[in-house]
Design a protein around this motif. Sequence first.
Motif, PDB file in Angstrom:
ATOM      1  N   MET A   1      36.943  41.165  81.592  1.00  0.00           N
ATOM      2  CA  MET A   1      35.976  42.465  81.679  1.00  0.00           C
ATOM      3  C   MET A   1      35.092  42.948  80.502  1.00  0.00           C
ATOM      4  SD  MET A   1      38.088  45.450  81.737  1.00  0.00           S
ATOM      5  CE  MET A   1      37.049  46.576  82.426  1.00  0.00           C
ATOM      6  N   VAL A   2      33.898  43.177  81.123  1.00  0.00           N
ATOM      7  CA  VAL A   2      32.925  43.659  80.287  1.00  0.00           C
ATOM      8  C   VAL A   2      32.967  45.185  80.161  1.00  0.00           C
ATOM      9  CG1 VAL A   2      30.551  44.671  79.781  1.00  0.00           C
ATOM     10  CG2 VAL A   2      31.127  42.255  81.533  1.00  0.00           C
ATOM     11  N   PHE A   3      32.974  45.383  78.975  1.00  0.00           N
ATOM     12  CA  PHE A   3      33.804  46.460  77.509  1.00  0.00           C
ATOM     13  C   PHE A   3      32.801  47.604  78.479  1.00  0.00           C
ATOM     14  CE2 PHE A   3      32.448  49.356  75.006  1.00  0.00           C
ATOM     15  CZ  PHE A   3      33.133  49.891  74.300  1.00  0.00           C
ATOM     16  N   GLN A   4      33.705  48.678  78.669  1.00  0.00           N
ATOM     17  CA  GLN A   4      33.527  50.332  79.650  1.00  0.00           C
ATOM     18  C   GLN A   4      33.034  50.561  78.304  1.00  0.00           C
ATOM     19  OE1 GLN A   4      32.113  50.076  83.075  1.00  0.00           O
ATOM     20  NE2 GLN A   4      32.657  47.925  82.759  1.00  0.00           N
ATOM     21  N   GLY A   5      31.731  51.064  78.157  1.00  0.00           N
ATOM     22  CA  GLY A   5      32.064  52.153  77.337  1.00  0.00           C
ATOM     23  C   GLY A   5      30.204  52.395  76.653  1.00  0.00           C
ATOM     24  N   SER A   6      29.616  52.897  75.462  1.00  0.00           N
ATOM     25  CA  SER A   6      28.564  53.243  74.669  1.00  0.00           C
ATOM     26  C   SER A   6      28.239  52.563  73.448  1.00  0.00           C
ATOM     27  CB  SER A   6      27.734  54.563  74.740  1.00  0.00           C
ATOM     28  OG  SER A   6      28.802  54.964  74.506  1.00  0.00           O
ATOM     29  N   SER A   7      27.255  52.085  72.650  1.00  0.00           N
ATOM     30  CA  SER A   7      27.319  52.005  72.167  1.00  0.00           C
ATOM     31  C   SER A   7      25.918  51.980  70.840  1.00  0.00           C
ATOM     32  CB  SER A   7      27.608  50.413  71.478  1.00  0.00           C
ATOM     33  OG  SER A   7      26.670  49.278  71.964  1.00  0.00           O
ATOM     34  N   ALA A   8      26.003  51.851  69.670  1.00  0.00           N
ATOM     35  CA  ALA A   8      24.270  52.119  69.297  1.00  0.00           C
ATOM     36  C   ALA A   8      24.704  51.026  67.863  1.00  0.00           C
ATOM     37  CB  ALA A   8      23.839  53.121  68.802  1.00  0.00           C
ATOM     38  N   ALA A   9      23.843  50.800  67.330  1.00  0.00           N
ATOM     39  CA  ALA A   9      23.152  50.422  66.027  1.00  0.00           C
ATOM     40  C   ALA A   9      21.886  50.159  65.236  1.00  0.00           C
ATOM     41  CB  ALA A   9      23.405  48.561  65.602  1.00  0.00           C
ATOM     42  N   ILE A  10      22.782  51.223  64.372  1.00  0.00           N
ATOM     43  CA  ILE A  10      20.828  50.990  62.708  1.00  0.00           C
ATOM     44  C   ILE A  10      21.326  50.614  61.342  1.00  0.00           C
ATOM     45  CG2 ILE A  10      22.568  53.413  62.520  1.00  0.00           C
ATOM     46  CD1 ILE A  10      19.723  54.606  62.360  1.00  0.00           C
ATOM     47  N   SER A  11      20.047  50.205  61.288  1.00  0.00           N
ATOM     48  CA  SER A  11      19.981  49.723  59.665  1.00  0.00           C
ATOM     49  C   SER A  11      18.918  50.429  58.712  1.00  0.00           C
ATOM     50  CB  SER A  11      20.014  47.850  59.716  1.00  0.00           C
ATOM     51  OG  SER A  11      20.824  47.873  58.997  1.00  0.00           O
ATOM     52  N   HIS A  12      19.566  50.362  57.440  1.00  0.00           N
ATOM     53  CA  HIS A  12      18.166  50.968  56.803  1.00  0.00           C
ATOM     54  C   HIS A  12      18.157  50.772  55.355  1.00  0.00           C
ATOM     55  CE1 HIS A  12      15.813  53.930  55.043  1.00  0.00           C
ATOM     56  NE2 HIS A  12      15.434  54.708  55.686  1.00  0.00           N
ATOM     57  N   THR A  13      16.833  50.243  54.651  1.00  0.00           N
ATOM     58  CA  THR A  13      16.656  49.186  53.322  1.00  0.00           C
ATOM     59  C   THR A  13      17.483  50.411  52.466  1.00  0.00           C
ATOM     60  OG1 THR A  13      15.486  48.597  53.757  1.00  0.00           O
ATOM     61  CG2 THR A  13      15.570  48.611  51.819  1.00  0.00           C
ATOM     62  N   GLY A  14      17.752  51.532  52.794  1.00  0.00           N
ATOM     63  CA  GLY A  14      18.033  52.480  51.462  1.00  0.00           C
ATOM     64  C   GLY A  14      17.421  52.477  50.444  1.00  0.00           C
ATOM     65  N   LYS A  15      17.087  54.293  49.342  1.00  0.00           N
ATOM     66  CA  LYS A  15      16.215  54.496  48.230  1.00  0.00           C
ATOM     67  C   LYS A  15      16.097  53.754  47.693  1.00  0.00           C
ATOM     68  CE  LYS A  15      16.496  59.000  50.325  1.00  0.00           C
ATOM     69  NZ  LYS A  15      16.753  60.913  49.611  1.00  0.00           N
ATOM     70  N   VAL A  16      16.507  52.841  47.403  1.00  0.00           N
ATOM     71  CA  VAL A  16      16.386  51.511  45.610  1.00  0.00           C
ATOM     72  C   VAL A  16      16.825  50.370  46.133  1.00  0.00           C
ATOM     73  CG1 VAL A  16      17.700  50.701  43.731  1.00  0.00           C
ATOM     74  CG2 VAL A  16      18.384  52.829  44.967  1.00  0.00           C
ATOM     75  N   ARG A  17      16.955  50.174  46.950  1.00  0.00           N
ATOM     76  CA  ARG A  17      16.482  48.501  46.815  1.00  0.00           C
ATOM     77  C   ARG A  17      14.942  48.429  47.886  1.00  0.00           C
ATOM     78  NH1 ARG A  17      20.565  45.562  45.018  1.00  0.00           N
ATOM     79  NH2 ARG A  17      22.342  46.783  44.929  1.00  0.00           N
ATOM     80  N   SER A  18      14.730  46.808  47.599  1.00  0.00           N
ATOM     81  CA  SER A  18      13.352  47.070  48.481  1.00  0.00           C
ATOM     82  C   SER A  18      13.687  45.862  49.816  1.00  0.00           C
ATOM     83  CB  SER A  18      12.429  46.548  47.012  1.00  0.00           C
ATOM     84  OG  SER A  18      13.371  44.927  46.693  1.00  0.00           O
ATOM     85  N   ASN A  19      14.483  45.610  50.077  1.00  0.00           N
ATOM     86  CA  ASN A  19      14.871  44.340  51.040  1.00  0.00           C
ATOM     87  C   ASN A  19      16.430  44.279  51.394  1.00  0.00           C
ATOM     88  OD1 ASN A  19      16.360  42.845  49.372  1.00  0.00           O
ATOM     89  ND2 ASN A  19      16.433  41.334  50.471  1.00  0.00           N
TER      90      ASN A  19
ATOM     91  N   ASP B   1      21.497  43.470  54.341  1.00  0.00           N
ATOM     92  CA  ASP B   1      22.773  44.131  55.529  1.00  0.00           C
ATOM     93  C   ASP B   1      22.515  43.241  57.087  1.00  0.00           C
ATOM     94  OD1 ASP B   1      23.925  45.072  53.919  1.00  0.00           O
ATOM     95  OD2 ASP B   1      24.542  47.594  54.744  1.00  0.00           O
ATOM     96  N   SER B   2      23.222  42.984  57.601  1.00  0.00           N
ATOM     97  CA  SER B   2      22.614  42.631  59.345  1.00  0.00           C
ATOM     98  C   SER B   2      23.481  43.564  60.325  1.00  0.00           C
ATOM     99  CB  SER B   2      23.429  41.435  59.305  1.00  0.00           C
ATOM    100  OG  SER B   2      21.538  41.013  59.317  1.00  0.00           O
ATOM    101  N   GLY B   3      23.325  43.965  61.402  1.00  0.00           N
ATOM    102  CA  GLY B   3      24.301  44.470  62.644  1.00  0.00           C
ATOM    103  C   GLY B   3      24.243  43.965  63.950  1.00  0.00           C
ATOM    104  N   TYR B   4      25.471  43.894  64.608  1.00  0.00           N
ATOM    105  CA  TYR B   4      24.918  43.417  66.342  1.00  0.00           C
ATOM    106  C   TYR B   4      25.780  44.880  66.736  1.00  0.00           C
ATOM    107  CZ  TYR B   4      25.512  40.410  69.789  1.00  0.00           C
ATOM    108  OH  TYR B   4      25.006  39.709  71.264  1.00  0.00           O
ATOM    109  N   ALA B   5      25.073  44.925  68.063  1.00  0.00           N
ATOM    110  CA  ALA B   5      26.355  45.908  69.070  1.00  0.00           C
ATOM    111  C   ALA B   5      25.100  44.819  70.550  1.00  0.00           C
ATOM    112  CB  ALA B   5      25.538  47.095  69.211  1.00  0.00           C
ATOM    113  N   GLY B   6      26.829  44.422  70.482  1.00  0.00           N
ATOM    114  CA  GLY B   6      26.663  43.649  72.126  1.00  0.00           C
ATOM    115  C   GLY B   6      27.006  44.270  73.399  1.00  0.00           C
ATOM    116  N   SER B   7      27.643  43.339  74.152  1.00  0.00           N
ATOM    117  CA  SER B   7      28.670  43.627  75.458  1.00  0.00           C
ATOM    118  C   SER B   7      30.358  43.942  75.589  1.00  0.00           C
ATOM    119  CB  SER B   7      28.338  43.042  76.705  1.00  0.00           C
ATOM    120  OG  SER B   7      28.813  41.878  75.937  1.00  0.00           O
ATOM    121  N   ASN B   8      30.361  43.001  74.266  1.00  0.00           N
ATOM    122  CA  ASN B   8      32.296  42.699  74.060  1.00  0.00           C
ATOM    123  C   ASN B   8      32.315  43.124  72.266  1.00  0.00           C
ATOM    124  OD1 ASN B   8      31.834  42.251  76.682  1.00  0.00           O
ATOM    125  ND2 ASN B   8      34.360  42.537  75.929  1.00  0.00           N
ATOM    126  N   LEU B   9      30.838  42.428  72.069  1.00  0.00           N
ATOM    127  CA  LEU B   9      31.107  41.845  70.105  1.00  0.00           C
ATOM    128  C   LEU B   9      30.182  43.188  69.911  1.00  0.00           C
ATOM    129  CD1 LEU B   9      32.056  39.837  68.229  1.00  0.00           C
ATOM    130  CD2 LEU B   9      29.391  38.817  68.507  1.00  0.00           C
TER     131      LEU B   9
END
Length: 412
Positions: A1-19, A22-30
Motif C-alpha cells: 500500500m502507498v505510505f500514508q503520511g507527509s514529507s518534505a525535502a530541503i537542501s542548501h549549499t551552506g555558508k562555505v562551499r560553493s556547490n 548532497d542529494s535528497g529524495y522524498a517520494g510516495s514510499n521512498l
Amino acid sequence: MVFQGSSAAISHTGKVRSNNQDSGYAGSNLFVVADGMGGHAGGDVASSLAIARLEALDQPYSATSEAERALRDAISDAAGELSDTVRIRPELAGMGTTVSALVMVDQYAVIAHIGDSRIYLYRDGTLTQITTDHTFVQRLVDSGRITPEEARYHPRRSVLMRVLGDMDTEPEVDTFIMPTQPGDRWLLCSDGLSGVVDDAHTTKALAQGLPPGRTADILLKHALDGGAPDNVTIVLVDVGGQHPVFSGTATIVGSASNPIGIEVPAARSGRSGWLHPVRQAANEPSHFEPAPEFLEELIEEDRRRARRRRLGWIVGAALAILLLAFAVFLGYQWTQTRYFVGADEDTVVIYRGIQQDIGPISLSTPYQDTGIPLDDLTEFTRAAVEQTISASSLQEAQRIVASLADSTGASG
C-alpha cells in the motif's frame, strides 16, 4: 500500500562551499539522503547517480523482505555505475557518496545505510539515532576510547570507513527493518545538519509538531546559524498525523534535482584553482575514505593524541594542585600576621592567627599567656574575652591586654 503520511525535502549549499554535492529524495514510499564526496564534480555525480538508481524503488511493496532486497540490489547497482563512470572519466576516481534510505512498507520502515549521513526517529518526545556512522571516530567511540561529545570535534571525524564508491562494486550496507506507528517523525539528514546542530535543538524543532516543510526550514536555519560549513540536506517523514498526506509528486533536491546532474561533467580548467583559491578550497571533499594501509597510521595518530591528552590532563591537574597548595600557603601565612585576645581554661591569652577553623585544622595558636586570671575580670569583660577580641597587630593585642590588666587593678 502507498505510505500514508507527509514529507518534505530541503537542501542548501551552506555558508562555505560553493556547490552542493548532497542529494535528497522524498517520494510516495521512498526517502533518501546522499552526501557526495570526491571534489567539485565527483560528489555531485556520485550522489545524483545514487538517487537516480534508487528512484525506481519508489513503489508499494508486498513484504518488507522484498523492499530490503530491492534496496541492497539498487545500492550495489549504483556502486557498479560509479565504477563504470570512473572508467569513462578517470579524473573522477575516488568519488563516492553516503546513502541513507528509508522505504515504508505497511507499518514498517525498511532502512539501508552506508556512510555518515543519519536516520533519526522522533517518538513520544524522544529523539533516537537509528543508524550508526561508518566513520573512524565512531570506531573510537564504540571501543570506549573517546566520548560521543569528543567525536563531534575530533580532527578525523570526516574519515569514512565505509562509503558507496567507485572502488567497491559490492559495498557493505547496513539494512534492517523497524516497526513504525502513527505520530512517528523520521529525520534523514547529511552531516551538514547532524555535525552542526546538537540533539537538543533538533528535538526541540521536531517537538513543535509543525508540518514537515516548516520543521525542515527550522532545522536548516539552525545549521546556517551554526556556520553551515558543509552542504545541508534534510528529509523529514511524518507517519500519519494531522498534516495533509503525500500528494504523489516526488521531491528531489540538491545535485540530483539538476536535469543534467547525473551527466558526467566536462573537465574543469586548471586555471580556476589559481584564480579563485578560496572557492577551490571550498570545493575540497567534505569526507575522506582512507586506503587500508592508512588505517593503522590513523589509529597510531589517535593513540598519540590520546597520550598527549592524558599527559595534558596530568600536567594540568598537577599545576592546579600546586597553585591550590601555594594559595593555601599564602593564605596561612597571612593568618599568621593577625592576632586576637582570647581565653584558655582560666587566663587571658594572646593568640596568633584568626578565630576560624577549617574542619579539624585550627588557624590559630597561643602566642602568649598573659597570666591575667579570668576570675579577676568583670562579667562583661570576661564575656568579651571568651568571645575573642580581634587585633590587627601584636602591638594592638598587647595594648588590649594592658587595658584588661588596668581594669583588674582598678576593680581590686
